[in-house]
Design a protein around this motif. Structure first.
Motif, mmCIF file in Angstrom:
data_model
loop_
_atom_site.group_PDB
_atom_site.id
_atom_site.type_symbol
_atom_site.label_atom_id
_atom_site.label_comp_id
_atom_site.label_asym_id
_atom_site.label_seq_id
_atom_site.Cartn_x
_atom_site.Cartn_y
_atom_site.Cartn_z
ATOM 1 N N ARG A 209 0.854 -1.187 0.000
ATOM 2 C CA ARG A 209 0.000 0.000 0.000
ATOM 3 C C ARG A 209 0.889 1.235 0.000
ATOM 4 N NH1 ARG A 209 -5.361 0.179 3.445
ATOM 5 N NH2 ARG A 209 -5.402 2.018 2.092
ATOM 6 N N GLN A 227 -3.263 1.440 12.684
ATOM 7 C CA GLN A 227 -4.295 2.366 12.232
ATOM 8 C C GLN A 227 -3.669 3.346 11.242
ATOM 9 O OE1 GLN A 227 -5.952 4.823 15.302
ATOM 10 N NE2 GLN A 227 -7.732 5.419 14.081
ATOM 11 N N ASP A 230 -6.062 7.135 7.012
ATOM 12 C CA ASP A 230 -7.429 7.162 6.473
ATOM 13 C C ASP A 230 -8.387 6.355 7.356
ATOM 14 O OD1 ASP A 230 -6.752 4.541 5.987
ATOM 15 O OD2 ASP A 230 -6.972 4.628 3.814
ATOM 16 N N THR A 232 -8.211 3.304 8.256
ATOM 17 C CA THR A 232 -8.186 1.861 8.023
ATOM 18 C C THR A 232 -7.408 1.172 9.140
ATOM 19 O OG1 THR A 232 -8.240 2.192 5.642
ATOM 20 C CG2 THR A 232 -7.470 0.048 6.408
#
Length: 410
Positions: A209, A227, A230, A232
């Protein structure tokens, strides 16, 4: 107090650069010191830190990392004190004190204290299960963790992070790699090169990512999730930081030596105290600090000549060192400018079937940068052209095909 003030060289730190300095000193025609003592904070004498990723991946063993056997130090009259780092320097008395309380005099002192992993200061980064990958102990800890855990998150898409992600994958872990920049290896590769590398890693099973950043690490007795900015959440059993390094300058700073990010040195690697030198990742020359081993090797050769008196006027000058890497089996070469600007032309060649990629940057008929993936055989030749700034107009149309085509055309 031990030792003699006569001709005693004390070295703080025993990494790859420190070992290169010892070998360079031993090659000098005249031995400049009657006694050489190395204080090493690690439990092992100098080893090949570059091969730690191979150790993590199970491709090599610890014995293969050794740079010199014990008898080499014995034969060259070098005393190495492992697991005994220096904790303070008394510049007035010219002594160092180690963790054991030993006080050692020096005629000249060399600081080769290296660097430490940088952490971004996230909430939860001190939880158990949050690790770094910098030395042999780190590699051992990660190998053990991979036996007991299933999921890992690696933070940082530079060289070290990519190698760690691949090593943990080969150990059987499900690995997610997070990188703040828009593409992997953003200091060595352009965007297309980074995307090709990402595709290759994902095909091998690493989830990548980019353009994301961790906001916090979550857990109570153990890290359990990352965490993202964004919001996620990524569940994990292990988090590995590979987000750069910080020069280890604390010892020098406490002794009153001039420091910035690293220990400030001149071209002869002298600190603000002429009886003390520094080299490798702990030092800073002008605005430049050093994160690769090659500049440290060059510094070691210069310092050996200066200390021995054989080349007393030698100076180290930073040069643009080409980057040669192999990530997940993909050879990578990068030198000079990596991304185009308004003054450069790009020559791009790509073989999609073989995953080969080449971007060359040209300004005023001179090569200013080269990025190669997959096939890097012509990398050193391109590097020479960048360094020498040759006029390439005679073979400009063949430049993407490498040395042989260009020499034939010229």
């Amino acid at each position: 107090m031990t030792g003699d003030t006569e001709s005693t060289l004390v070295i703080c730190g025993h990494g790859m650069v420190s070992q290169r300095l010892l070998e360079a000193l031993c090659r000098e025609r005249v031995r400049p010191f009657t006694r050489i003592i190395v204080f090493n904070g690690e439990a092992s004498a100098a080893y090949n830190r570059i091969q730690l990723s191979g150790l993590l991946a199970g491709e090599t063993d610890e014995a293969a990392l050794t740079l010199q056997q014990d008898n080499w130090f014995r034969d060259n009259g070098i005393e190495v004190c492992t697991g005994e780092p220096v904790v303070s320097i008394n510049r007035e008395d010219r002594t160092v004190t180690t963790t054991t309380g030993r006080v050692q005099r020096y005629t000249h002192l060399v600081l080769a204290t290296g660097s430490r992993p940088a952490k971004p200061g996230l909430p939860g980064q001190d939880l158990p299960g949050v690790m770094t990958f910098r030395d042999l102990d780190d590699a051992r800890t990660l190998i053990d963790a991979a036996r007991r855990h299933r999921r890992a998150v690696v933070i940082g898409g530079g060289f070290l992070g990519l190698e760690a992600a691949e090593g943990l994958r080969q150990r059987g872990m499900a690995v997610t790699l997070l990188h703040r920049s828009s593409h992997l290896l953003n200091r060595q590769l352009d965007e297309i090169g980074g995307q090709i590398l990402q595709q290759h890693m994902e095909e091998r099973g690493v989830s990548v990512r980019t353009a994301v950043a961790p906001k916090a690490l979550l857990g109570r007795s153990m890290v359990r999730a990352v965490q993202l900015d964004d919001e996620t959440l990524i569940s994990t059993d292990l988090v590995l930081f590979a987000t750069g390094i910080t020069p280890s300058a604390e010892l020098a700073r406490a002794a009153g030596l001039e420091c910035d990010r690293g220990i400030l040195v001149d071209g002869q690697l002298r600190t603000s105290d002429p009886a003390i030198s520094a080299l490798g990742e702990c030092c800073q020359l002008g605005d430049i600090t050093f994160g690769l081993v090659e500049p440290g090797y060059q510094q070691a050769e210069v310092l050996a000549g200066v200390l021995s008196g054989n080349t007393p006027d030698a100076e180290y000058r930073p040069v643009d060192t080409p980057t040669r890497l192999k990530i997940s089996g993909v050879p990578i070469f990068s030198c000079g400018q990596i991304s185009p600007d308004g003054d450069t032309e790009s020559v791009v060649w790509q073989d999609h079937e073989q995953s080969h990629y080449c971007r060359l940057l040209i300004r005023n008929q001179r090569l200013t940068g080269a990025v190669l993936l997959g096939d890097t055989r012509d990398g050193p030749w391109y590097s020479q052209r960048i360094l020498q700034q040759d006029d390439i107009s005679r073979y400009r149309d063949f430049i993407a095909f490498g040395k042989n085509y260009c020499e034939a055309a010229a």
